[in-house]
Design an enzyme around this catalytic site. Sequence first.
Site, PDB file in Angstrom:
ATOM      1  N   ASP A 103      -1.847 -17.908   0.954  1.00 50.19           N
ATOM      2  CA  ASP A 103      -2.858 -16.922   0.578  1.00 50.19           C
ATOM      3  C   ASP A 103      -3.945 -16.828   1.649  1.00 50.19           C
ATOM      4  O   ASP A 103      -4.234 -17.811   2.329  1.00 50.19           O
ATOM      5  CB  ASP A 103      -3.461 -17.333  -0.778  1.00 50.19           C
ATOM      6  CG  ASP A 103      -4.173 -16.184  -1.461  1.00 50.19           C
ATOM      7  OD1 ASP A 103      -4.100 -15.048  -0.950  1.00 50.19           O
ATOM      8  OD2 ASP A 103      -4.814 -16.419  -2.499  1.00 50.19           O
ATOM      9  N   ASN A 127      -4.261 -14.033   3.950  1.00 48.18           N
ATOM     10  CA  ASN A 127      -3.950 -13.208   5.131  1.00 48.18           C
ATOM     11  C   ASN A 127      -4.915 -12.029   5.260  1.00 48.18           C
ATOM     12  O   ASN A 127      -5.392 -11.723   6.354  1.00 48.18           O
ATOM     13  CB  ASN A 127      -2.530 -12.633   5.033  1.00 48.18           C
ATOM     14  CG  ASN A 127      -1.469 -13.699   5.080  1.00 48.18           C
ATOM     15  OD1 ASN A 127      -1.733 -14.836   5.422  1.00 48.18           O
ATOM     16  ND2 ASN A 127      -0.244 -13.326   4.740  1.00 48.18           N
ATOM     17  N   HIS A 167      -0.995 -10.523   7.823  1.00 49.65           N
ATOM     18  CA  HIS A 167       0.370 -10.877   7.411  1.00 49.65           C
ATOM     19  C   HIS A 167       1.213 -11.239   8.638  1.00 49.65           C
ATOM     20  O   HIS A 167       2.031 -12.150   8.598  1.00 49.65           O
ATOM     21  CB  HIS A 167       1.023  -9.726   6.636  1.00 49.65           C
ATOM     22  CG  HIS A 167       0.338  -9.413   5.340  1.00 49.65           C
ATOM     23  ND1 HIS A 167      -0.040 -10.398   4.450  1.00 49.65           N
ATOM     24  CD2 HIS A 167      -0.046  -8.231   4.771  1.00 49.65           C
ATOM     25  CE1 HIS A 167      -0.618  -9.835   3.397  1.00 49.65           C
ATOM     26  NE2 HIS A 167      -0.644  -8.522   3.579  1.00 49.65           N
ATOM     27  N   THR A 215       6.406 -10.387  -7.768  1.00 48.88           N
ATOM     28  CA  THR A 215       6.779  -9.182  -8.522  1.00 48.88           C
ATOM     29  C   THR A 215       5.540  -8.309  -8.785  1.00 48.88           C
ATOM     30  O   THR A 215       5.674  -7.147  -9.148  1.00 48.88           O
ATOM     31  CB  THR A 215       7.435  -9.565  -9.880  1.00 48.88           C
ATOM     32  OG1 THR A 215       6.658 -10.613 -10.485  1.00 48.88           O
ATOM     33  CG2 THR A 215       8.850 -10.045  -9.697  1.00 48.88           C
ATOM     34  N   ARG A 262       0.249  -3.255  -4.448  1.00 46.51           N
ATOM     35  CA  ARG A 262      -0.568  -3.110  -3.231  1.00 46.51           C
ATOM     36  C   ARG A 262      -0.356  -1.726  -2.605  1.00 46.51           C
ATOM     37  O   ARG A 262       0.620  -1.052  -2.916  1.00 46.51           O
ATOM     38  CB  ARG A 262      -0.199  -4.198  -2.236  1.00 46.51           C
ATOM     39  CG  ARG A 262      -0.597  -5.547  -2.776  1.00 46.51           C
ATOM     40  CD  ARG A 262      -0.386  -6.648  -1.777  1.00 46.51           C
ATOM     41  NE  ARG A 262      -0.892  -7.879  -2.362  1.00 46.51           N
ATOM     42  CZ  ARG A 262      -1.494  -8.848  -1.699  1.00 46.51           C
ATOM     43  NH1 ARG A 262      -1.635  -8.759  -0.398  1.00 46.51           N
ATOM     44  NH2 ARG A 262      -1.927  -9.911  -2.326  1.00 46.51           N
ATOM     45  N   LEU A 312      16.588 -28.649   6.700  1.00 50.05           N
ATOM     46  CA  LEU A 312      15.646 -28.072   5.728  1.00 50.05           C
ATOM     47  C   LEU A 312      16.186 -26.783   5.094  1.00 50.05           C
ATOM     48  O   LEU A 312      16.734 -25.935   5.792  1.00 50.05           O
ATOM     49  CB  LEU A 312      14.341 -27.742   6.459  1.00 50.05           C
ATOM     50  CG  LEU A 312      13.282 -27.006   5.640  1.00 50.05           C
ATOM     51  CD1 LEU A 312      12.432 -28.002   4.879  1.00 50.05           C
ATOM     52  CD2 LEU A 312      12.397 -26.150   6.522  1.00 50.05           C
ATOM     53  N   ARG A 365      -5.261 -21.115  -8.563  1.00 48.15           N
ATOM     54  CA  ARG A 365      -4.414 -20.600  -9.644  1.00 48.15           C
ATOM     55  C   ARG A 365      -2.976 -20.526  -9.153  1.00 48.15           C
ATOM     56  O   ARG A 365      -2.704 -20.638  -7.958  1.00 48.15           O
ATOM     57  CB  ARG A 365      -4.911 -19.233 -10.132  1.00 48.15           C
ATOM     58  CG  ARG A 365      -5.019 -18.205  -9.036  1.00 48.15           C
ATOM     59  CD  ARG A 365      -5.448 -16.832  -9.577  1.00 48.15           C
ATOM     60  NE  ARG A 365      -5.699 -15.936  -8.448  1.00 48.15           N
ATOM     61  CZ  ARG A 365      -6.897 -15.749  -7.890  1.00 48.15           C
ATOM     62  NH1 ARG A 365      -7.970 -16.344  -8.369  1.00 48.15           N
ATOM     63  NH2 ARG A 365      -7.034 -14.943  -6.840  1.00 48.15           N
ATOM     64  N   GLU A 377       2.556 -32.335  -7.760  1.00 45.56           N
ATOM     65  CA  GLU A 377       1.192 -32.622  -7.307  1.00 45.56           C
ATOM     66  C   GLU A 377       0.640 -31.385  -6.591  1.00 45.56           C
ATOM     67  O   GLU A 377       1.342 -30.776  -5.781  1.00 45.56           O
ATOM     68  CB  GLU A 377       1.198 -33.813  -6.328  1.00 45.56           C
ATOM     69  CG  GLU A 377       1.653 -35.107  -6.953  1.00 45.56           C
ATOM     70  CD  GLU A 377       0.698 -35.631  -8.031  1.00 45.56           C
ATOM     71  OE1 GLU A 377      -0.520 -35.410  -7.918  1.00 45.56           O
ATOM     72  OE2 GLU A 377       1.182 -36.259  -8.988  1.00 45.56           O
TER      73      GLU A 377
HETATM   74  C1  FPP Z   1      -1.246 -13.337   0.257  1.00 38.81           C
HETATM   75  O1  FPP Z   1      -2.364 -13.095   1.043  1.00 38.81           O
HETATM   76  C2  FPP Z   1      -0.052 -13.210   1.073  1.00 38.81           C
HETATM   77  C3  FPP Z   1       0.998 -12.422   0.800  1.00 38.81           C
HETATM   78  C4  FPP Z   1       1.096 -11.582  -0.398  1.00 38.81           C
HETATM   79  C5  FPP Z   1       2.124 -12.316   1.734  1.00 38.81           C
HETATM   80  C6  FPP Z   1       2.493 -13.599   2.384  1.00 38.81           C
HETATM   81  C7  FPP Z   1       3.358 -13.322   3.509  1.00 38.81           C
HETATM   82  C8  FPP Z   1       3.327 -13.993   4.677  1.00 38.81           C
HETATM   83  C9  FPP Z   1       2.455 -15.123   4.950  1.00 38.81           C
HETATM   84  C10 FPP Z   1       4.271 -13.667   5.737  1.00 38.81           C
HETATM   85  C11 FPP Z   1       5.652 -13.920   5.240  1.00 38.81           C
HETATM   86  C12 FPP Z   1       6.554 -14.139   6.281  1.00 38.81           C
HETATM   87  C13 FPP Z   1       7.876 -14.010   6.127  1.00 38.81           C
HETATM   88  C14 FPP Z   1       8.710 -14.524   7.174  1.00 38.81           C
HETATM   89  C15 FPP Z   1       8.497 -13.361   4.970  1.00 38.81           C
HETATM   90  P1  FPP Z   1      -3.310 -11.883   0.653  1.00 38.81           P
HETATM   91  O2  FPP Z   1      -2.808 -10.680   1.342  1.00 38.81           O
HETATM   92  O3  FPP Z   1      -3.394 -11.771  -0.825  1.00 38.81           O
HETATM   93  O4  FPP Z   1      -4.657 -12.357   1.259  1.00 38.81           O
HETATM   94  P2  FPP Z   1      -6.108 -12.065   0.661  1.00 38.81           P
HETATM   95  O5  FPP Z   1      -6.157 -12.741  -0.685  1.00 38.81           O
HETATM   96  O6  FPP Z   1      -7.032 -12.689   1.651  1.00 38.81           O
HETATM   97  O7  FPP Z   1      -6.264 -10.580   0.567  1.00 38.81           O
END
Ligand code: FPP
Length: 257
Positions: free
Chosen positions: A37, A39, A54, A83, A88, A148, A211, A224
Amino acid sequence: MLDKLKRWNTKKENITTPSKEDVLSRPVPKHIAIIMDGNGRWANKRALPRIAGHHEGMKVVRKITRVANELGVQVLTLYAFSTENWKRPKQEVEYLMKLPEEFLGTFLPELVEQNVRVQMMGNHNEIPIHTRNAVERAIEETKDNTGLILNFALNYGSRDEITKAIKQIASDVKAGQISETDIDDQLVSQYLMTRKIKDPDLLIRTSGEYRLSNFMLWQLAYTEFWFTDILWPDFSESELLEAIDEFQKRNRRYGGV
Ligand code: FPP
């Protein structure tokens, strides 16, 4: 409890990062699940569009996969798209659906070389065909790898998963394939998308949110939790080592004493 919360919130500079050797000298969690979370906030802080966050987050997926594999973690489950994320803006959803392709298009050879096995949990059918093709190709190309398991939760929602499991169990009871008395927690686990993997030992959530956001609600029963204020694009090997180090100090009792 308050002390623990303070500790979770402690800024990185106040914590001494354990070394890889220290962490490796103790049992490492077999399955780590991460809610990646922050990004969007990372991008906002830099006056960049959310998708830039992202994209940066995708690069962190590459780094953390490599480190987790080196540490001998068996499964790394990453919450890449829920889901609920369809709500967005269209442009952001489209970008998020392109990311697996970009990631796998760029890094699949590296994952193969590292003996990583790609898997996916979530509703395959509702994701765009180009995304599905990229993921299915990676799953196929890495299916014999023994390192992995990199498990992407893509179009995944735990309530949806549990609801589908309940429907299937009801249908199997009706068809006489199982009887009501067979239903216990082990049987339920066998109807979930994680039927072939063990429950997570450690859950990490970045960006200071506390959460679960509909993530692995059944599977996290005895996991954990480790939270950090660090935004996902800033997450690095140091935080992963800190999380594992903290995990190694916990006393898991599974309801016993
Ligand atoms: C939540 O941050 C993040 C996501 C919904 C997307 C997560 C995706 C990636 C980290 C890249 C995935 C990579 C691959 C290879 C599939 P947010 O956008 O809700 O951030 P915010 O809460 O700061 O707005």
